[in-house]
Design a protein around this motif. Structure first.
Motif, PDB file in Angstrom:
ATOM      1  N   VAL A   1       0.874  -1.175   0.000  1.00 39.49           N
ATOM      2  CA  VAL A   1       0.000   0.000   0.000  1.00 39.49           C
ATOM      3  C   VAL A   1       0.911   1.225   0.000  1.00 39.49           C
ATOM      4  N   THR A   2       0.801   2.042  -1.043  1.00 40.47           N
ATOM      5  CA  THR A   2       1.722   3.170  -1.233  1.00 40.47           C
ATOM      6  C   THR A   2       0.958   4.487  -1.302  1.00 40.47           C
ATOM      7  N   ASP A   3       1.482   5.489  -0.610  1.00 36.87           N
ATOM      8  CA  ASP A   3       0.901   6.835  -0.700  1.00 36.87           C
ATOM      9  C   ASP A   3       1.984   7.819  -1.136  1.00 36.87           C
ATOM     10  N   ASP A   4       1.560   8.993  -1.555  1.00 28.98           N
ATOM     11  CA  ASP A   4       2.518  10.029  -1.970  1.00 28.98           C
ATOM     12  C   ASP A   4       2.441  11.226  -1.024  1.00 28.98           C
TER      13      ASP A   4
ATOM     14  N   GLU B   1      13.444   8.496   8.618  1.00 32.64           N
ATOM     15  CA  GLU B   1      14.014   7.160   8.760  1.00 32.64           C
ATOM     16  C   GLU B   1      14.185   6.739  10.219  1.00 32.64           C
ATOM     17  N   LYS B   2      14.486   7.677  11.099  1.00 35.75           N
ATOM     18  CA  LYS B   2      14.709   7.342  12.509  1.00 35.75           C
ATOM     19  C   LYS B   2      13.433   6.845  13.192  1.00 35.75           C
ATOM     20  N   ASN B   3      12.276   7.172  12.624  1.00 36.30           N
ATOM     21  CA  ASN B   3      10.999   6.755  13.221  1.00 36.30           C
ATOM     22  C   ASN B   3      10.521   5.387  12.735  1.00 36.30           C
ATOM     23  N   LEU B   4      11.092   4.883  11.655  1.00 33.16           N
ATOM     24  CA  LEU B   4      10.595   3.643  11.049  1.00 33.16           C
ATOM     25  C   LEU B   4      10.659   2.424  11.979  1.00 33.16           C
TER      26      LEU B   4
ATOM     27  N   LEU C   1      -1.694   0.586  13.380  1.00 31.79           N
ATOM     28  CA  LEU C   1      -0.533  -0.129  12.845  1.00 31.79           C
ATOM     29  C   LEU C   1      -0.112  -1.274  13.767  1.00 31.79           C
ATOM     30  N   ALA C   2      -0.317  -1.093  15.078  1.00 32.72           N
ATOM     31  CA  ALA C   2      -0.005  -2.183  16.017  1.00 32.72           C
ATOM     32  C   ALA C   2      -0.919  -3.370  15.768  1.00 32.72           C
ATOM     33  N   ILE C   3      -2.196  -3.110  15.493  1.00 32.35           N
ATOM     34  CA  ILE C   3      -3.148  -4.189  15.192  1.00 32.35           C
ATOM     35  C   ILE C   3      -2.765  -4.877  13.886  1.00 32.35           C
ATOM     36  N   VAL C   4      -2.397  -4.087  12.887  1.00 30.30           N
ATOM     37  CA  VAL C   4      -1.963  -4.645  11.605  1.00 30.30           C
ATOM     38  C   VAL C   4      -0.796  -5.604  11.799  1.00 30.30           C
ATOM     39  N   LYS C   5       0.197  -5.178  12.573  1.00 31.30           N
ATOM     40  CA  LYS C   5       1.376  -6.009  12.824  1.00 31.30           C
ATOM     41  C   LYS C   5       0.985  -7.313  13.521  1.00 31.30           C
ATOM     42  N   HIS C   6       0.100  -7.233  14.515  1.00 28.78           N
ATOM     43  CA  HIS C   6      -0.331  -8.436  15.232  1.00 28.78           C
ATOM     44  C   HIS C   6      -1.037  -9.414  14.300  1.00 28.78           C
ATOM     45  N   ILE C   7      -1.883  -8.897  13.426  1.00 27.59           N
ATOM     46  CA  ILE C   7      -2.626  -9.776  12.514  1.00 27.59           C
ATOM     47  C   ILE C   7      -1.681 -10.477  11.544  1.00 27.59           C
ATOM     48  N   ILE C   8      -0.759  -9.726  10.965  1.00 33.47           N
ATOM     49  CA  ILE C   8       0.176 -10.320   9.996  1.00 33.47           C
ATOM     50  C   ILE C   8       1.074 -11.340  10.685  1.00 33.47           C
ATOM     51  N   GLU C   9       1.570 -11.023  11.871  1.00 37.58           N
ATOM     52  CA  GLU C   9       2.427 -11.968  12.585  1.00 37.58           C
ATOM     53  C   GLU C   9       1.648 -13.196  13.038  1.00 37.58           C
ATOM     54  N   ALA C  10       0.353 -13.046  13.319  1.00 37.09           N
ATOM     55  CA  ALA C  10      -0.479 -14.197  13.657  1.00 37.09           C
ATOM     56  C   ALA C  10      -0.612 -15.145  12.466  1.00 37.09           C
ATOM     57  N   HIS C  11      -0.455 -14.606  11.253  1.00 34.43           N
ATOM     58  CA  HIS C  11      -0.435 -15.422  10.028  1.00 34.43           C
ATOM     59  C   HIS C  11       0.951 -16.019   9.767  1.00 34.43           C
ATOM     60  N   GLU C  12       1.899 -15.725  10.673  1.00 33.52           N
ATOM     61  CA  GLU C  12       3.299 -16.155  10.519  1.00 33.52           C
ATOM     62  C   GLU C  12       3.907 -15.561   9.250  1.00 33.52           C
ATOM     63  N   GLN C  13       3.542 -14.308   8.988  1.00 38.57           N
ATOM     64  CA  GLN C  13       4.069 -13.578   7.838  1.00 38.57           C
ATOM     65  C   GLN C  13       4.743 -12.302   8.341  1.00 38.57           C
ATOM     66  N   THR C  14       5.268 -11.502   7.434  1.00 43.49           N
ATOM     67  CA  THR C  14       6.019 -10.306   7.820  1.00 43.49           C
ATOM     68  C   THR C  14       5.400  -9.049   7.229  1.00 43.49           C
ATOM     69  N   ILE C  15       5.656  -7.933   7.912  1.00 46.45           N
ATOM     70  CA  ILE C  15       5.217  -6.627   7.423  1.00 46.45           C
ATOM     71  C   ILE C  15       6.384  -5.666   7.558  1.00 46.45           C
ATOM     72  N   ASN C  16       6.531  -4.778   6.599  1.00 43.69           N
ATOM     73  CA  ASN C  16       7.641  -3.818   6.631  1.00 43.69           C
ATOM     74  C   ASN C  16       7.176  -2.485   6.073  1.00 43.69           C
ATOM     75  N   VAL C  17       8.009  -1.476   6.255  1.00 46.53           N
ATOM     76  CA  VAL C  17       7.683  -0.157   5.740  1.00 46.53           C
ATOM     77  C   VAL C  17       8.957   0.502   5.220  1.00 46.53           C
ATOM     78  N   ARG C  18       8.822   1.218   4.146  1.00 47.71           N
ATOM     79  CA  ARG C  18       9.915   2.052   3.636  1.00 47.71           C
ATOM     80  C   ARG C  18       9.312   3.404   3.285  1.00 47.71           C
ATOM     81  N   SER C  19      10.088   4.444   3.521  1.00 48.53           N
ATOM     82  CA  SER C  19       9.541   5.785   3.341  1.00 48.53           C
ATOM     83  C   SER C  19      10.651   6.774   3.047  1.00 48.53           C
ATOM     84  N   THR C  20      10.286   7.809   2.316  1.00 50.74           N
ATOM     85  CA  THR C  20      11.206   8.903   2.011  1.00 50.74           C
ATOM     86  C   THR C  20      10.484  10.220   2.251  1.00 50.74           C
ATOM     87  N   LEU C  21      11.097  11.083   3.029  1.00 49.20           N
ATOM     88  CA  LEU C  21      10.486  12.373   3.324  1.00 49.20           C
ATOM     89  C   LEU C  21      10.224  13.157   2.038  1.00 49.20           C
TER      90      LEU C  21
END
Length: 352
Positions: A270-273, A279-282, A307-327
């Protein structure tokens, strides 16, 4: 060092000392040799008995207790353990390993304690803000009365919004608690991820218009992509991520969803503009109540737990979630799902 060697060294030291003393007084080599051998043998026997009975036996027991504790066994089993002929070395090794493990556990506990303090502080702040606002509006109404109907209605609406905010907090906290405890087990089903994304887009059309942000999911391929996951939970993940993109995106911007093939997995992005994230907050972005921009976040409706709920759901599926961002450019949140079966993937990117 072996027990016999240790005992012999001590006995030899005693024998040499007594022989030197005897030679100093008698100057008779025959007496000196007699004293040397008699004291050597006697000292060896005495030291062996004492060390074996009162030192090594205790060391062996300590070693066995430590060893069994590390393995999680009953302490009563300790007496039946075998050990090498050099218990001092074994004990030293076990104690060092145990100390290392305990230090690691203590470090983890310290981090958890720090997280607990931050969480309680954030939780208190999140509840106090709407609670004090509600109290303030009600106090004004009680003091000034309801003569000014328009003003009273305005205050009641503001109080209602803060009640809603508290409701979000309670609901999301309860959901995280149930996810962590396993009360919400993952119900795996086979479904088309591209169809689910279309459904989510349709359900969020009003929000898209409200924030003046365009939803993009281009149709390049018609072949469905099947995944194995909890359909409703993944719907919740998509809604939270897209809603987050709306809140922190830019007016007249876009929020897009894309799919990528990763062998036996599907990567959903999911990408936004929007303004992007420093980077220090990621690394802390998925923590409960963590704010990258506190001043702006307070003005945005929600619990701060999405976002905490999102992470819990994905990890409950034994999968991973990540984020990348540029100011100044935007952010991309990506999570993986297990593909339901091996099937031809039309291309590297699947976008609709």
């Amino acid at each position: 060092m072996k027990l016999n060697v240790l005992v012999f060294i001590n006995a030899l030291a005693v024998a040499v000392t007594l022989s030197i003393v005897n030679f100093y007084f008698s100057h008779n080599w025959f007496d000196v040799m007699q004293i040397f051998f008699i004291s050597l043998i006697t000292s060896f026997i005495v030291f062996y008995y004492l060390i074996e009975k009162y030192v090594y036996s205790k060391i062996k027991l300590i070693y066995k207790l430590i060893h069994n504790l590390k393995l999680g066994r009953d302490l009563r089993d300790a007496l039946g353990e075998n050990m090498s002929s050099d218990p001092i070395h074994d004990v030293e090794k076990e104690v060092k390993e145990w100390a290392k493990e305990k230090k690691s556990e203590i470090d983890i506990l310290k981090k958890q304690e720090q997280f607990r303090r931050e969480f309680l502080s954030n939780l208190s702040h999140e509840f106090k803000t709407p609670l004090f606002a509600i109290q303030g509006y009600l106090d004004i109404l009680l003091v000034d009365g309801l003569e000014d109907t328009e003003q009273a209605l305005k205050f009641l609406k503001k109080a209602s919004k803060n009640v809603d905010r508290m409701g979000y907090l309670v609901k999301d906290l309860d959901e995280i608690s149930k996810l962590e405890s396993g009360e919400f087990p993952i119900q795996y089903t086979k479904f088309k991820i591209n169809e689910l994304i279309k459904e989510v887009f349709e359900s969020m059309e009003n929000q898209s218009a409200k924030y003046q942000i365009k939803l993009v999911f281009k149709e390049k391929y018609n072949e469905p992509i099947y995944v194995n996951a909890d359909r409703e939970r993944i719907r919740q993940v998509l809604v939270n991520l897209i809603d987050n993109a709306f809140k922190y995106g830019k007016t007249n911007g876009t929020t897009s969803v894309s799919l990528f093939s990763l062998h036996d997995q599907v990567l959903v992005e999911v990408t936004d503009d929007g303004a992007g994230i420093d980077e220090k907050n990621l690394p802390r972005l998925f923590e409960r109540f963590y704010r990258t921009d506190a001043s702006r976040s307070r003005q945005i409706a929600g619990s701060g737990l999405g976002l905490a709920i999102v992470k819990h759901i994905i990890e409950a599926h034994e999968q991973t979630i990540n984020v990348r961002s540029t100011l100044g450019i935007g952010s991309t949140f990506g999570f993986t799902l297990k593909r339901a079966k091996q099937q031809p993937f039309p291309g590297l990117q699947y976008s609709i």
